[in-house]
Design an enzyme around this catalytic site. Structure first.
Site, PDB file in Angstrom:
ATOM      1  N   CYS A 122       0.755  -1.390  -0.137  1.00 26.45           N
ATOM      2  CA  CYS A 122      -0.064  -0.181  -0.054  1.00 26.45           C
ATOM      3  C   CYS A 122       1.046   1.163   0.109  1.00 26.45           C
ATOM      4  CB  CYS A 122      -1.026   0.082   1.081  1.00 26.45           C
ATOM      5  SG  CYS A 122      -2.221   1.337   1.060  1.00 26.45           S
ATOM      6  N   CYS A 123       1.807   1.380   0.935  1.00 26.84           N
ATOM      7  CA  CYS A 123       2.843   2.336   0.892  1.00 26.84           C
ATOM      8  C   CYS A 123       3.394   2.612  -0.502  1.00 26.84           C
ATOM      9  CB  CYS A 123       3.886   2.261   2.028  1.00 26.84           C
ATOM     10  SG  CYS A 123       3.267   2.572   3.692  1.00 26.84           S
ATOM     11  N   CYS A 205      -1.328   8.155   7.393  1.00 32.07           N
ATOM     12  CA  CYS A 205      -3.027   7.806   6.906  1.00 32.07           C
ATOM     13  C   CYS A 205      -4.023   7.566   7.823  1.00 32.07           C
ATOM     14  CB  CYS A 205      -2.851   6.598   5.658  1.00 32.07           C
ATOM     15  SG  CYS A 205      -1.895   7.282   4.300  1.00 32.07           S
ATOM     16  N   CYS A 208      -4.126   3.934   9.108  1.00 32.39           N
ATOM     17  CA  CYS A 208      -2.600   3.130   9.754  1.00 32.39           C
ATOM     18  C   CYS A 208      -2.125   4.201  11.004  1.00 32.39           C
ATOM     19  CB  CYS A 208      -1.582   3.050   8.499  1.00 32.39           C
ATOM     20  SG  CYS A 208      -2.045   2.231   7.325  1.00 32.39           S
ATOM     21  N   CYS A 231       7.562   3.949   6.359  1.00 34.39           N
ATOM     22  CA  CYS A 231       6.689   3.781   5.100  1.00 34.39           C
ATOM     23  C   CYS A 231       7.880   3.337   3.926  1.00 34.39           C
ATOM     24  CB  CYS A 231       5.976   4.954   4.675  1.00 34.39           C
ATOM     25  SG  CYS A 231       6.950   6.451   4.449  1.00 34.39           S
TER      26      CYS A 231
END
Length: 240
Positions: A122-123, A205, A208, A231
Protein backbone atom coordinates in the site's frame (compact mmCIF):
# COMPACT_ATOMS: atom_id res chain seq x y z
CA UNK A 1 27.35 25.77 -8.49
CA UNK A 2 24.35 23.49 -9.02
CA UNK A 3 24.98 20.01 -7.63
CA UNK A 4 23.41 16.72 -8.78
CA UNK A 5 23.26 13.19 -7.38
CA UNK A 6 25.43 11.93 -10.25
CA UNK A 7 28.13 14.53 -9.61
CA UNK A 8 28.55 14.08 -5.87
CA UNK A 9 30.78 11.22 -4.74
CA UNK A 10 30.44 9.56 -1.34
CA UNK A 11 33.53 11.25 0.10
CA UNK A 12 32.16 14.65 -0.93
CA UNK A 13 29.11 14.21 1.31
CA UNK A 14 31.48 13.87 4.26
CA UNK A 15 33.29 17.05 3.29
CA UNK A 16 30.05 19.00 2.86
CA UNK A 17 28.74 17.84 6.23
CA UNK A 18 32.00 18.78 7.93
CA UNK A 19 31.65 22.27 6.46
CA UNK A 20 28.04 22.53 7.66
CA UNK A 21 28.66 20.88 11.03
CA UNK A 22 28.60 24.08 13.07
CA UNK A 23 26.08 25.95 10.92
CA UNK A 24 22.54 26.63 12.11
CA UNK A 25 19.36 25.46 10.40
CA UNK A 26 18.86 28.59 8.31
CA UNK A 27 22.45 28.37 7.08
CA UNK A 28 21.81 24.79 5.91
CA UNK A 29 18.66 25.87 4.09
CA UNK A 30 20.50 28.76 2.45
CA UNK A 31 23.33 26.41 1.43
CA UNK A 32 20.77 24.07 -0.13
CA UNK A 33 19.19 26.76 -2.31
CA UNK A 34 22.60 28.11 -3.29
CA UNK A 35 23.62 24.56 -4.29
CA UNK A 36 20.43 23.38 -6.02
CA UNK A 37 18.44 26.47 -6.90
CA UNK A 38 14.96 25.67 -8.17
CA UNK A 39 15.91 21.98 -8.48
CA UNK A 40 15.05 21.52 -4.81
CA UNK A 41 11.70 20.43 -3.35
CA UNK A 42 10.44 19.89 0.18
CA UNK A 43 8.49 16.65 0.58
CA UNK A 44 6.32 17.64 3.53
CA UNK A 45 3.95 15.51 5.61
CA UNK A 46 2.68 18.59 7.51
CA UNK A 47 3.62 17.18 10.90
CA UNK A 48 5.06 19.37 13.65
CA UNK A 49 8.54 19.29 12.09
CA UNK A 50 6.96 20.18 8.78
CA UNK A 51 5.46 23.36 10.15
CA UNK A 52 8.81 24.49 11.54
CA UNK A 53 10.65 23.69 8.32
CA UNK A 54 8.02 25.39 6.16
CA UNK A 55 8.34 28.55 8.22
CA UNK A 56 12.15 28.51 8.04
CA UNK A 57 12.17 27.73 4.31
CA UNK A 58 9.77 30.62 3.68
CA UNK A 59 12.30 33.00 5.23
CA UNK A 60 14.88 31.95 2.65
CA UNK A 61 12.69 31.32 -0.41
CA UNK A 62 9.12 32.60 -0.29
CA UNK A 63 8.09 30.71 -3.44
CA UNK A 64 9.65 27.38 -2.47
CA UNK A 65 8.30 24.21 -4.05
CA UNK A 66 6.55 21.87 -1.57
CA UNK A 67 4.98 18.51 -2.33
CA UNK A 68 2.57 16.57 -0.14
CA UNK A 69 2.00 12.87 -0.86
CA UNK A 70 -1.78 12.80 -0.95
CA UNK A 71 -2.60 9.12 -0.48
CA UNK A 72 -6.35 9.95 -0.40
CA UNK A 73 -6.33 8.32 3.04
CA UNK A 74 -5.27 11.25 5.24
CA UNK A 75 -7.20 12.66 8.17
CA UNK A 76 -9.54 15.59 7.56
CA UNK A 77 -7.44 17.55 10.06
CA UNK A 78 -4.40 17.13 7.81
CA UNK A 79 -6.19 18.52 4.77
CA UNK A 80 -7.54 21.39 6.89
CA UNK A 81 -3.99 22.22 8.00
CA UNK A 82 -2.76 22.33 4.40
CA UNK A 83 -5.47 24.90 3.64
CA UNK A 84 -4.27 26.98 6.62
CA UNK A 85 -0.68 26.81 5.38
CA UNK A 86 -1.71 27.92 1.89
CA UNK A 87 -3.44 30.92 3.44
CA UNK A 88 -0.53 31.83 5.74
CA UNK A 89 2.16 31.38 3.06
CA UNK A 90 0.42 32.34 -0.23
CA UNK A 91 3.65 32.45 -2.24
CA UNK A 92 4.63 28.85 -1.52
CA UNK A 93 4.01 26.42 -4.37
CA UNK A 94 2.25 23.53 -2.64
CA UNK A 95 1.41 20.54 -4.79
CA UNK A 96 -0.61 17.49 -3.73
CA UNK A 97 0.86 14.46 -5.48
CA UNK A 98 -1.63 11.62 -5.86
CA UNK A 99 -1.10 7.93 -6.66
CA UNK A 100 -1.86 6.62 -10.13
CA UNK A 101 -4.64 4.45 -8.67
CA UNK A 102 -7.69 5.93 -7.00
CA UNK A 103 -8.81 4.16 -3.81
CA UNK A 104 -11.54 2.46 -5.83
CA UNK A 105 -9.09 1.28 -8.49
CA UNK A 106 -6.78 -0.06 -5.80
CA UNK A 107 -9.62 -2.10 -4.29
CA UNK A 108 -10.53 -3.44 -7.71
CA UNK A 109 -6.94 -4.47 -8.47
CA UNK A 110 -5.64 -5.58 -5.05
CA UNK A 111 -8.72 -6.13 -2.89
CA UNK A 112 -10.11 -4.21 0.05
CA UNK A 113 -8.00 -2.87 2.95
CA UNK A 114 -4.61 -3.50 1.36
CA UNK A 115 -3.05 -1.46 4.19
CA UNK A 116 -4.04 -4.20 6.62
CA UNK A 117 -3.01 -7.19 4.54
CA UNK A 118 0.08 -5.80 2.79
CA UNK A 119 1.03 -2.41 4.28
CA UNK A 120 4.32 -2.27 2.37
CA UNK A 121 2.47 -2.72 -0.93
CA UNK A 122 0.00 0.00 0.00
CA UNK A 123 2.83 2.42 0.87
CA UNK A 124 4.58 1.57 -2.40
CA UNK A 125 1.49 2.43 -4.43
CA UNK A 126 0.34 5.48 -2.53
CA UNK A 127 3.61 7.01 -1.24
CA UNK A 128 6.83 5.66 -2.71
CA UNK A 129 5.82 5.62 -6.37
CA UNK A 130 4.32 9.15 -6.26
CA UNK A 131 7.40 10.50 -4.47
CA UNK A 132 9.68 8.88 -7.04
CA UNK A 133 7.75 10.63 -9.83
CA UNK A 134 8.08 13.95 -8.02
CA UNK A 135 11.78 13.61 -7.14
CA UNK A 136 12.59 12.71 -10.74
CA UNK A 137 11.85 16.38 -11.49
CA UNK A 138 14.46 17.67 -9.01
CA UNK A 139 18.10 17.20 -8.02
CA UNK A 140 17.53 17.32 -4.26
CA UNK A 141 14.85 17.32 -1.59
CA UNK A 142 14.32 18.56 1.94
CA UNK A 143 13.18 16.26 4.72
CA UNK A 144 12.20 17.09 8.28
CA UNK A 145 13.96 14.07 9.82
CA UNK A 146 15.39 14.49 13.31
CA UNK A 147 17.98 12.17 14.84
CA UNK A 148 16.09 11.63 18.09
CA UNK A 149 12.94 10.39 16.33
CA UNK A 150 14.03 6.76 16.05
CA UNK A 151 17.14 4.53 15.98
CA UNK A 152 16.89 4.30 12.18
CA UNK A 153 17.30 8.08 11.95
CA UNK A 154 20.10 8.50 14.50
CA UNK A 155 22.85 8.73 11.86
CA UNK A 156 21.08 11.18 9.56
CA UNK A 157 23.37 13.97 8.31
CA UNK A 158 22.53 17.43 7.02
CA UNK A 159 23.24 16.23 3.48
CA UNK A 160 22.61 12.59 2.59
CA UNK A 161 23.19 10.38 -0.43
CA UNK A 162 19.73 8.98 -1.14
CA UNK A 163 20.24 5.71 -2.99
CA UNK A 164 16.55 4.80 -3.09
CA UNK A 165 15.47 7.85 -5.04
CA UNK A 166 18.82 8.62 -6.71
CA UNK A 167 18.68 12.05 -5.14
CA UNK A 168 20.32 14.24 -2.50
CA UNK A 169 18.38 14.53 0.75
CA UNK A 170 18.89 17.61 2.90
CA UNK A 171 17.75 17.41 6.54
CA UNK A 172 18.13 20.79 8.27
CA UNK A 173 16.45 19.74 11.54
CA UNK A 174 18.63 16.77 12.53
CA UNK A 175 19.76 18.32 15.84
CA UNK A 176 16.37 19.64 16.94
CA UNK A 177 14.61 18.03 19.89
CA UNK A 178 10.84 17.58 20.10
CA UNK A 179 10.76 20.22 22.84
CA UNK A 180 12.53 22.71 20.55
CA UNK A 181 10.10 21.94 17.71
CA UNK A 182 7.12 22.77 19.90
CA UNK A 183 8.81 25.82 21.44
CA UNK A 184 9.28 27.21 17.93
CA UNK A 185 5.68 26.45 16.94
CA UNK A 186 4.29 28.21 20.01
CA UNK A 187 6.73 31.13 19.88
CA UNK A 188 5.88 31.89 16.27
CA UNK A 189 2.19 30.95 16.62
CA UNK A 190 2.36 28.50 13.74
CA UNK A 191 -0.67 26.44 12.72
CA UNK A 192 -0.35 22.71 13.38
CA UNK A 193 -2.41 19.55 13.07
CA UNK A 194 -4.91 19.54 15.94
CA UNK A 195 -4.52 15.76 16.19
CA UNK A 196 -1.22 16.44 17.96
CA UNK A 197 -3.33 17.61 20.91
CA UNK A 198 -5.17 14.27 20.90
CA UNK A 199 -2.13 12.02 21.47
CA UNK A 200 -1.09 11.70 17.83
CA UNK A 201 2.62 12.68 17.88
CA UNK A 202 3.26 11.17 14.42
CA UNK A 203 0.48 11.43 11.85
CA UNK A 204 0.17 9.46 8.64
CA UNK A 205 -2.79 7.89 6.85
CA UNK A 206 -6.03 7.62 8.80
CA UNK A 207 -6.22 3.82 8.55
CA UNK A 208 -2.65 3.29 9.78
CA UNK A 209 -2.33 5.87 12.56
CA UNK A 210 -3.49 5.44 16.16
CA UNK A 211 -3.15 7.64 19.27
CA UNK A 212 -0.18 6.91 21.52
CA UNK A 213 -0.41 6.30 25.26
CA UNK A 214 1.72 8.40 27.61
CA UNK A 215 5.25 7.03 27.84
CA UNK A 216 5.06 5.03 24.61
CA UNK A 217 7.37 5.53 21.64
CA UNK A 218 6.01 8.53 19.68
CA UNK A 219 6.01 6.46 16.48
CA UNK A 220 4.27 3.45 18.03
CA UNK A 221 0.96 4.72 16.69
CA UNK A 222 2.12 4.30 13.11
CA UNK A 223 1.21 0.94 11.54
CA UNK A 224 0.00 -0.23 14.95
CA UNK A 225 -0.40 -4.00 15.38
CA UNK A 226 2.25 -4.69 12.74
CA UNK A 227 6.06 -4.89 12.63
CA UNK A 228 6.21 -2.04 10.14
CA UNK A 229 7.84 1.13 11.48
CA UNK A 230 8.62 3.13 8.33
CA UNK A 231 6.72 3.77 5.10
CA UNK A 232 9.99 3.35 3.20
CA UNK A 233 10.63 6.96 2.20
CA UNK A 234 13.64 7.19 4.52
CA UNK A 235 15.14 3.71 4.20
CA UNK A 236 17.58 3.50 1.32
CA UNK A 237 20.04 0.80 2.26
CA UNK A 238 22.25 3.08 4.30
CA UNK A 239 19.95 3.41 7.28
CA UNK A 240 18.72 6.86 6.29
Amino acid sequence: MILTYEQLQENEYKKINEELEHKDTLDVIKWAYESFGDNLVYSCSFGAEGMVLIDLISKVKKDAQIVFLDTNFHFKETYDLIDQVKSKYPSLKIELAKPELTPEEQVEKYGDKLWERQPDACCQIRKLAPLQRELDKYDAWFSGLRREQSPTRANTQFVNQDHRFKSIKVCPLIHWTEEEIWMYIRLHKLPYNELHDKRYPSIGCEYCTKPVAEGEDPRSGRWANSEKTECGLHVNGSGI
